[in-house]
Design an enzyme around this catalytic site. Structure first.
Site, PDB file in Angstrom:
ATOM      1  NE  ARG A   3      -4.087  18.387   1.601  1.00  0.00           N
ATOM      2  CZ  ARG A   3      -4.913  19.332   1.073  1.00  0.00           C
ATOM      3  NH1 ARG A   3      -4.666  20.590   1.834  1.00  0.00           N
ATOM      4  NH2 ARG A   3      -5.773  19.378   0.192  1.00  0.00           N
ATOM      5  CD  GLU A  10      -9.216  31.148  -2.889  1.00  0.00           C
ATOM      6  OE1 GLU A  10      -8.181  30.061  -2.284  1.00  0.00           O
ATOM      7  OE2 GLU A  10      -8.739  31.787  -3.802  1.00  0.00           O
ATOM      8  CE  LYS A  25     -10.798  25.111  -2.646  1.00  0.00           C
ATOM      9  NZ  LYS A  25     -11.368  26.095  -2.051  1.00  0.00           N
TER      10      LYS A  25
HETATM   11  P1  ATP Z   1      -7.272  22.691  -1.900  1.00  0.00           P
HETATM   12  O1  ATP Z   1      -6.193  22.586  -1.470  1.00  0.00           O
HETATM   13  O2  ATP Z   1      -8.303  21.279  -2.279  1.00  0.00           O
HETATM   14  O3  ATP Z   1      -7.311  23.770  -3.086  1.00  0.00           O
HETATM   15  P2  ATP Z   1      -7.682  24.334   0.049  1.00  0.00           P
HETATM   16  O4  ATP Z   1      -7.023  24.009   1.219  1.00  0.00           O
HETATM   17  O5  ATP Z   1      -6.949  25.485  -1.077  1.00  0.00           O
HETATM   18  O6  ATP Z   1      -8.108  23.161  -0.903  1.00  0.00           O
HETATM   19  P3  ATP Z   1      -9.676  25.975   1.093  1.00  0.00           P
HETATM   20  O7  ATP Z   1     -10.863  26.565   0.689  1.00  0.00           O
HETATM   21  O8  ATP Z   1      -8.620  27.022   1.459  1.00  0.00           O
HETATM   22  O9  ATP Z   1      -9.040  25.052   0.202  1.00  0.00           O
HETATM   23  O10 ATP Z   1      -9.808  25.036   2.497  1.00  0.00           O
HETATM   24  C1  ATP Z   1     -10.669  25.423   3.728  1.00  0.00           C
HETATM   25  C2  ATP Z   1     -10.250  24.287   4.709  1.00  0.00           C
HETATM   26  O11 ATP Z   1     -10.327  23.253   4.467  1.00  0.00           O
HETATM   27  C3  ATP Z   1      -8.790  24.819   5.138  1.00  0.00           C
HETATM   28  O12 ATP Z   1      -8.817  25.120   6.659  1.00  0.00           O
HETATM   29  C4  ATP Z   1      -8.043  23.566   4.769  1.00  0.00           C
HETATM   30  O13 ATP Z   1      -7.054  23.338   5.743  1.00  0.00           O
HETATM   31  C5  ATP Z   1      -9.103  22.466   4.720  1.00  0.00           C
HETATM   32  N1  ATP Z   1      -8.816  21.420   3.958  1.00  0.00           N
HETATM   33  C6  ATP Z   1      -8.617  21.642   2.286  1.00  0.00           C
HETATM   34  N2  ATP Z   1      -8.242  20.411   2.129  1.00  0.00           N
HETATM   35  C7  ATP Z   1      -8.097  19.502   3.253  1.00  0.00           C
HETATM   36  C8  ATP Z   1      -8.165  18.099   2.998  1.00  0.00           C
HETATM   37  N3  ATP Z   1      -7.520  17.172   2.063  1.00  0.00           N
HETATM   38  N4  ATP Z   1      -8.132  17.609   4.242  1.00  0.00           N
HETATM   39  C9  ATP Z   1      -8.552  18.053   5.622  1.00  0.00           C
HETATM   40  N5  ATP Z   1      -8.705  19.487   5.625  1.00  0.00           N
HETATM   41  C10 ATP Z   1      -8.558  20.290   4.305  1.00  0.00           C
HETATM   42 MG    MG Z   2      -4.936  25.335   0.093  1.00  0.00          MG
END
Ligand code: ATP
Ligand code: MG
Length: 560
Positions: A260, A34, A270
């Site tokens: 994660r 995102e 984020k």
């Molecule tokens: P955050 O939780 O940090 O705001 P998010 O998951 O909302 O991150 P996205 O941009 O939706 O951010 O994530 C894109 C991809 O990265 C998704 O498929 C998510 O599963 C993966 N992802 C996000 N955080 C992690 C993490 N800590 N470890 C592994 N994969 C991750």
């Molecule tokens: Mg998320």
């Protein structure tokens, strides 16, 4: 684990089976960020998996922006995300997509659900919807609008799209089951009114689909075979599949979840990283203390070390926290082999070589790497006035202190043997200058007589040295799990950044951005992007293991 072995894990096993059984002729994965912030080290794990398996199995990986919420998303985030993925070493080729590309198709599918009696326009307020959803122990309550005729929902949904209703006044919901044990299936919201311009679709839409309604269908449109995401989406999978079951989709993707990546002494969210930036707790998204890809890059943490970290951590379904020191040791191992050695003094004290002619400067040969001759040598200036590290001199020193102390001889690396003959102090008792004599016969740090000189220290010639601001970093947070005992902002480490004024051998002024060097005996460094023609700034990427600190501790323990 060596870099050569290809990884094995449950995701790769599934892919292998699916290819062997002919379920898929080739695989298609996607990385779906995102664009509401910068990528962090957690995302690197997902990127390495999504792009990594596509590479290993001869498939394709799409980059798809999950841009369904225009109130949080911005183009500059999308640009930074692309730059970061490329820097990590991955490429989506022509496969750049946006969930917003599918707004038309998603709208049509929403209409399809309404016509089939599987969705309805709800006019409850957001609070009512929340209150009526129930919780783990209580079933939800049906909305009074749940059984309105499909034509009525259709009419209202079209008018939502036409901009006739204000934000929050109406939503489109799936008609599933308000008593479903999985709360995500209690009539999930599919669309909300949001009168907000979108970075890509402008004002074409004033209703936007929710993540759950966009994600699986986008996967289906792109014919993703393996939709890989983190474990928090596990209980969204039944909803993901419900949509696939109830829509005339062109392909049937499957979602798999893995754990994660969490790194000790930092956070991988984020939203929270944005709080740090917005609150001025760090300088920017790419502050070298940040666990963002851009922050790590600026700090001098290499893409290969981040990829190696992800590889060593592996893909499982077990939650855990990876020690930050693992990344540091991977980086040290890598840079130890490839980073040229340079001399820099971080906490300088002046040495005057009393028997060396004033005004004379000579060049001595210094090795660029102790074990790799192919990396060659360079010339560094030596003269009467030098800088050494303050900690490399002791007025009174333990027997095993093999550095400069009164009456003792040490090797000034690549130059000469020097003997300390005296020193000056200020009124407060601080040593201000050290006096030495050098042995002209010991040029290059050797003598014919083969006498033993135990200590070797680094130095910089005073007249030709360049000054730099050197930034030394410690953990951003004080505790391994910054959120374990409360608010993460209260756990920030006040000493995460120390700035010192250092003196460097002159050639370092021309070090290109993005290249790493070892400052002998203190760590691996790179030039910071804050550097200008007026000012040099260096970052310490990682310190060397300090063997003297360890020895001193041991000696102290022995003398107790
Ligand atoms: P955050 O939780 O940090 O705001 P998010 O998951 O909302 O991150 P996205 O941009 O939706 O951010 O994530 C894109 C991809 O990265 C998704 O498929 C998510 O599963 C993966 N992802 C996000 N955080 C992690 C993490 N800590 N470890 C592994 N994969 C991750
Ligand atoms: Mg998320």
């Amino acid at each position: 684990m060596s870099t050569q072995e290809s990884p094995t894990d449950f995701v790769r096993s599934i892919i292998k089976e699916d290819l062997a059984s002919g379920k898929h002729a080739s695989i298609v994965t996607r990385f779906p960020p995102e664009p509401n912030g910068y990528l962090h080290v957690g995302h690197a794990k997902a990127i390495c998996l999504d792009f990594g398996v596509a590479e290993e199995f001869g498939g394709t990986c799409h980059l798809r922006f999950d841009d369904t919420n225009p109130s949080k998303e911005e183009q500059h985030y999308a640009d930074a995300i692309q730059a970061d993925i490329r820097w990590l070493g991955f490429d989506w080729g022509e496969h750049l997509y946006h969930a917003s590309d599918y707004f038309g198709q998603l709208y049509d599918w929403a209409c399809h659900l309404i016509k089939e009696g599987n969705a309805y326009v709800d006019e409850q307020t957001a609070e009512e919807i929340r209150a009526n959803r129930g919780d783990l122990n209580h079933p939800g309550t049906d909305s009074p609008y749940r059984d309105r005729p499909a034509e009525e929902s259709m009419d209202l949904f079209q008018r939502m799209r036409n901009g006739e209703f204000e934000d929050g006044s109406k939503v489109l919901r799936a008609k599933i089951d308000m008593a479903h044990p999985n709360i995500n299936l209690r009539d999930a919201v599919l669309y909300r009114v949001q009168k907000k311009s979108h970075p890509r679709t402008g004002d074409a839409w004033c209703i936007y689909p929710m993540y759950d309604f966009a994600h699986g269908q986008s996967d289906a449109i792109e014919k993703i075979t393996h939709s890989l995401c983190t474990l928090e989406f596990e209980n969204h999978r039944p909803l993901y599949e419900w949509f696939l079951d109830h829509l005339p989709i062109p392909a049937r993707p499957r979602q798999y979840e893995f754990s994660r990546l969490n790194l000790s002494y930092t956070i991988t969210s984020k939203r929270k990283l944005k709080t740090l930036v917005d609150g001025g707790h760090v300088a920017s998204w790419d502050d070298p203390r940040m666990p963002t890809i851009s922050g790590m890059r600026r700090r001098g943490i290499t893409a290969t070390s981040i990829r190696e970290l992800c590889k060593q951590v592996g893909i499982t379904r077990t939650e855990g926290t990876v020690d930050f020191s693992l990344l540091q040791s991977i980086l040290r191992d890598e840079l130890n082999d490839v980073a040229p050695r340079r001399m820099a003094v971080l906490d300088p004290i002046k040495v005057v070589v009393e028997n060396y002619p004033a005004g004379q400067v000579e060049m001595v040969q210094a090795k660029n790497h102790p074990d790799n001759e192919a990396m060659g040598t360079r010339e560094v200036p030596f003269g009467r006035e030098l800088w050494i590290e303050r900690e490399d001199f002791r007025e009174e020193a333990p027997r095993k202190y093999f550095r400069l102390k009164p009456g003792e001889e040490v090797r000034f690396k690549y130059a000469y043997y020097l003997t300390c003959t005296g020193f000056d102090k200020d009124e407060a008792g601080n040593v201000t200058e050290i006096r030495c004599t050098y042995d002209p016969e010991s040029r290059g740090g050797n003598t014919e007589d083969g006498r033993k000189v135990k200590g070797t220290i680094h130095w910089v010639h005073a007249d030709t040295a360049v000054k730099a601001e050197v930034r030394l970093y410690d953990h951003l947070f004080q505790e391994e799990k910054p959120e374990a005992s409360g608010e993460f902002l209260d756990n920030l480490n006040p000493d995460s950044l120390t700035k010192v004024t250092a003196v460097l051998e002159p050639g370092l002024a021309n070090l290109p951005l993005g290249e790493s060097v070892q400052f002998e005996r203190s760590g691996y460094f790179c030039k910071d992007t804050d550097s200008s023609d007026e000012k040099l700034v260096f970052n310490r990427s990682v310190a060397l293991r300090d063997s003297w600190a360890k020895l001193e501790k041991k000696l102290q323990a022995q003398s107790r």
